[in-house]
Design a protein around this motif. Structure first.
Motif, short mmCIF file in Angstrom:
data_model
loop_
_atom_site.label_atom_id
_atom_site.label_comp_id
_atom_site.label_asym_id
_atom_site.label_seq_id
_atom_site.Cartn_x
_atom_site.Cartn_y
_atom_site.Cartn_z
N ASP A 202 54.69 48.33 31.46
CA ASP A 202 53.39 47.82 32.19
C ASP A 202 52.43 48.05 31.22
O ASP A 202 51.52 47.40 31.04
CB ASP A 202 53.25 48.62 33.46
N ALA A 223 52.05 41.73 35.80
CA ALA A 223 51.47 41.46 37.09
C ALA A 223 52.01 40.59 38.00
O ALA A 223 52.48 41.02 39.31
CB ALA A 223 50.11 40.78 36.68
N LYS A 226 54.92 42.63 39.47
CA LYS A 226 54.69 43.71 40.51
C LYS A 226 54.28 42.90 41.86
O LYS A 226 54.68 43.40 42.74
CB LYS A 226 53.45 44.50 39.99
N ALA A 227 53.64 41.80 41.59
CA ALA A 227 53.34 41.04 42.82
C ALA A 227 54.48 40.55 43.69
O ALA A 227 54.36 40.58 44.74
CB ALA A 227 52.38 39.86 42.53
N THR A 231 52.49 46.28 44.85
CA THR A 231 52.16 46.90 43.93
C THR A 231 52.26 48.68 43.95
O THR A 231 52.05 49.31 42.79
CB THR A 231 50.68 46.59 43.70
N THR A 232 52.48 48.79 45.29
CA THR A 232 52.41 50.32 45.56
C THR A 232 53.48 50.78 46.47
O THR A 232 54.22 49.90 47.13
CB THR A 232 51.05 50.77 46.26
N THR A 269 57.58 49.24 49.83
CA THR A 269 56.52 48.82 48.75
C THR A 269 55.45 47.86 49.42
O THR A 269 56.03 47.07 50.52
CB THR A 269 57.41 48.01 47.84
N ASP A 271 51.48 46.05 48.98
CA ASP A 271 50.24 45.33 48.34
C ASP A 271 49.18 45.86 48.11
O ASP A 271 48.60 46.11 47.18
CB ASP A 271 50.18 43.81 48.66
N ASN A 272 48.65 46.51 49.29
CA ASN A 272 47.41 47.26 49.30
C ASN A 272 47.77 48.63 49.69
O ASN A 272 47.84 48.88 51.01
CB ASN A 272 46.33 46.70 50.23
N GLU A 298 52.86 54.58 42.17
CA GLU A 298 53.24 53.68 41.57
C GLU A 298 54.75 53.40 41.42
O GLU A 298 55.38 54.30 41.32
CB GLU A 298 52.99 53.89 40.01
#
Lengths: 344, 272
Positions: A202, A223, A226-227, A231-232, A269, A271-272, A298
């Motif tokens: 990354d 990116a 990850k999308a 992302t988290t 997992t 996104d926000n 992460e």
């Protein structure tokens, strides 16, 4: 942009007692002046790809070109345009740092004077000037890697191959090495990097390919990858396996992927991160579930793999680990800490 | 613009060949230099090529020597050619260990990805071994003279004997290169090497006359390469009929080189 590296349907099988299909049709393209990350677990075919591209071994089928030179037919042309630094830090322990760089310089057929000035320059640049006249035996792991990389750069190669450059290094040395690599890219060197660390890929790579069992299973910018997978990672530890199953059901609506139960730990997992954390906590509270731990982190290579293949990276035997549905029973004995071995 | 597409003149071909040869020699010297530098920094390796032959000389002369009687020779004179050949033979184990280590540590991988001459890795290693053996024979000559070795056949003849030993050692180096390139690691390379060396050096005429050995062993012990080379050196250094032994020793060394060099190169090319 012109292509520095082109790989088409590369295949390689290693014979012996257990035949291994190391590469099963790998294709990729690396644009000039960029860093390309090959991401995958041990045995996925990363190193085999690098060994073919650096002319060390020949492919069974397929074509590979470096700067428009075929790696089999024009091997010697390729060799004069590339640098290789490997995970095994191929330096001679009985020589000093300076002697190592000079040796590689001479073998690159550089003029004697250039070899000496390059050696001094590189030792300075890599923070090895003081250790220049000590034998490599006395070097730390991080110093050896830096020397290995310095030796690979002695001929100013336009294309550089880094095979797991930071595997086994402590965080500080890893960070130092990353900075050096970033510096190189600023000078226009094309880099093909293999790594097991998502964080590394990354940070350094502008394009990534995820390899698994000799195939490229995903490709894109960090990116976009990850999308694809969120992302988290929200990681919730529960007091019992039963509450973990309940929690997995409660957290189902949070992310693009279904929650995964691993013993008494639920991972999802999202996104926000912060938003998911708040929603998740509210939902747990409403059902009187009290977690023991609650973390946002992460995603690791492990998570990428899980998202892409439904398998963990080291899961050849761990078939019991399934993504859990509403009545999910995909439970694995919690004998292994989640994401063990990945840097955080 | 057509001028650009004109093929290079024919004279380029020999030039390119000359260039390849020049780089081949240069790369070989680079690898040889690196190997010699390494040796000087590994005390064990230096011990093998310096202290060990001295110990063997002392052992055989002062411990076993009293019980061994060779008609027509003082035992020191009989022994020294044997010590020369035994020491360089033992020293060639370094070739197999060194190459196995280079493979293990990934150095060979690095060399393969460099624009260097393919042959230089093996040629450089064996050249370094040759240099080490030159040092070894100088040391043994000095020790021999101290303990009473008196070569009687003249300097020219003595030098010829030394050259014969160095050639034999060079051929052995290529044999042990094959072992080093075939072994999975340096420990195994060492374990394979010694059982090969013991019968060659001890079931030979190096330390005792072959006619004192059991009958079934005499045939092997007379004509195997170590014995033949020792006998040739004895004749060259101490006098006596030389032609047969020297020719046999040359035949062994050249024959071994003819077989082992391509074999080692093949192992180097195919080892993945």
């Amino acid at each position: 942009m012109p292509h520095a590296i082109e790989v088409e349907s590369l295949e390689k099988t290693f014979g012996g007692k257990h035949e291994v299909h190391a590469l099963d049709g790998v294709s990729l393209v690396v644009e000039e002046g960029t860093v390309f990350g090959l991401l995958g677990p041990n045995g996925s075919g990363k190193t085999t790809t690098v060994r073919i591209l650096t002319t060390i071994i020949k492919p069974d089928a397929g074509v590979a070109r470096v700067l428009d030179h075929d790696v089999v037919r024009d091997a010697s042309l390729v060799r004069s345009r590339i640098g290789l630094a490997g995970q095994y830090a191929a330096v001679d322990e009985n020589l000093t740092g300076k002697e190592n760089i000079q040796m590689v310089g001479h073998l690159n057929h550089l003029p004697r004077r250039t070899v000496n000035t390059r050696a001094t320059e590189l030792l300075q640049q890599f923070g090895l000037a003081e250790a220049a006249n000590r034998t490599v035996k006395t070097y730390s792991g991080g110093m050896r890697r830096r020397l290995d990389l310095a030796a690979a750069l002695v001929g100013r190669p336009p294309v550089l191959f880094l095979d797991e450059p930071t595997t086994g290094l402590d965080p500080q040395s890893r960070n130092d090495l990353w900075e050096v690599i970033e510096g190189l890219v600023g000078e226009g060197t094309t880099v093909l990097l293999t790594t097991q660390y998502l964080e590394e890929a990354d940070r350094l790579a502008s394009t990534l390919a995820v390899v698994d069992r000799g195939h490229v299973i995903a490709e894109g910018t960090p990116a976009t990858l990850k999308a694809q997978m969120g992302t988290t990672v929200l990681e919730v530890g529960l007091p019992s396996i039963e509450t973990a199953a309940t929690t997995a059901r409660l957290l189902e609506d949070l992310g693009p992927h279904t929650p995964v139960v691993n013993g008494t730990v639920v991972e999802v997992t999202v996104d926000n991160g912060p938003e998911a954390a708040m929603t998740g906590l509210r939902s747990l509270d409403a059902h009187a579930v009290v977690p023991t731990t609650f973390t946002l982190r992460e995603p690791s290579l492990d998570d990428v793999f899980l998202a892409l293949t439904g398998r963990r990276t080291e899961d050849e035997e761990a078939v019991g680990l399934l993504p859990t549905g509403p009545s999910g029973t995909g439970v694995l004995p919690a004998d292994r800490p989640v994401g063990a071995g990945e840097p955080r | 613009m057509t001028a650009i597409a004109t093929p290079p003149p024919r004279s380029v071909q020999p030039h390119r060949l000359l260039c390849a040869l020049r780089w081949g020699v240069s790369d070989t010297l680079t690898i040889a230099r690196r190997t010699i530098l390494s040796y000087t920094r590994i005390p064990e390796a230096l011990f093998f090529s310096t202290v060990q032959p001295i110990m063997f000389v002392l052992l055989f002369i002062y411990v076993f020597g009293g019980s061994i009687h060779i008609p027509g020779f003082s035992y020191v004179n009989y022994l020294m050619p044997g010590i020369f050949v035994q020491t360089v033979a033992f020293g060639s184990v370094n070739t197999s260990i060194g190459l196995a280590e280079d493979l293990q540590k990934g150095l060979i991988e690095r060399f393969r990805a460099l624009p260097m001459a393919r042959s230089a890795v093996l040629a450089g290693r064996t050249t370094a071994d040759l240099c080490r053996n030159v040092l070894t024979v100088i040391i043994i000559t000095a020790v021999g003279l101290i303990v009473g070795f008196r070569p009687t056949a003249g300097a020219f003849s003595y030098a010829a004997g030394i050259l014969l030993i160095l050639l034999f050692a060079y051929a052995l180096s290529w044999g042990f290169a094959v072992i080093g390139l075939s072994a999975p690691n340096s420990e195994v390379a060492q374990v394979i090497s010694f059982p090969l060396l013991f019968p060659l050096t001890f079931a030979s005429s190096a330390f005792v006359p072959v006619h004192n050995l059991p009958g079934w062993l005499q045939g092997f012990a007379t004509y195997q390469p170590v014995s033949v080379t020792v006998s040739a050196c004895r004749a060259l250094m101490l006098g006596g009929p030389t032609a047969t032994w020297v020719l046999q020793s040359l035949a062994w060394s050249v024959g071994l080189l003819a077989v082992l060099t391509p074999l080692a190169v093949h192992r180097y090319r195919t080892r993945t």
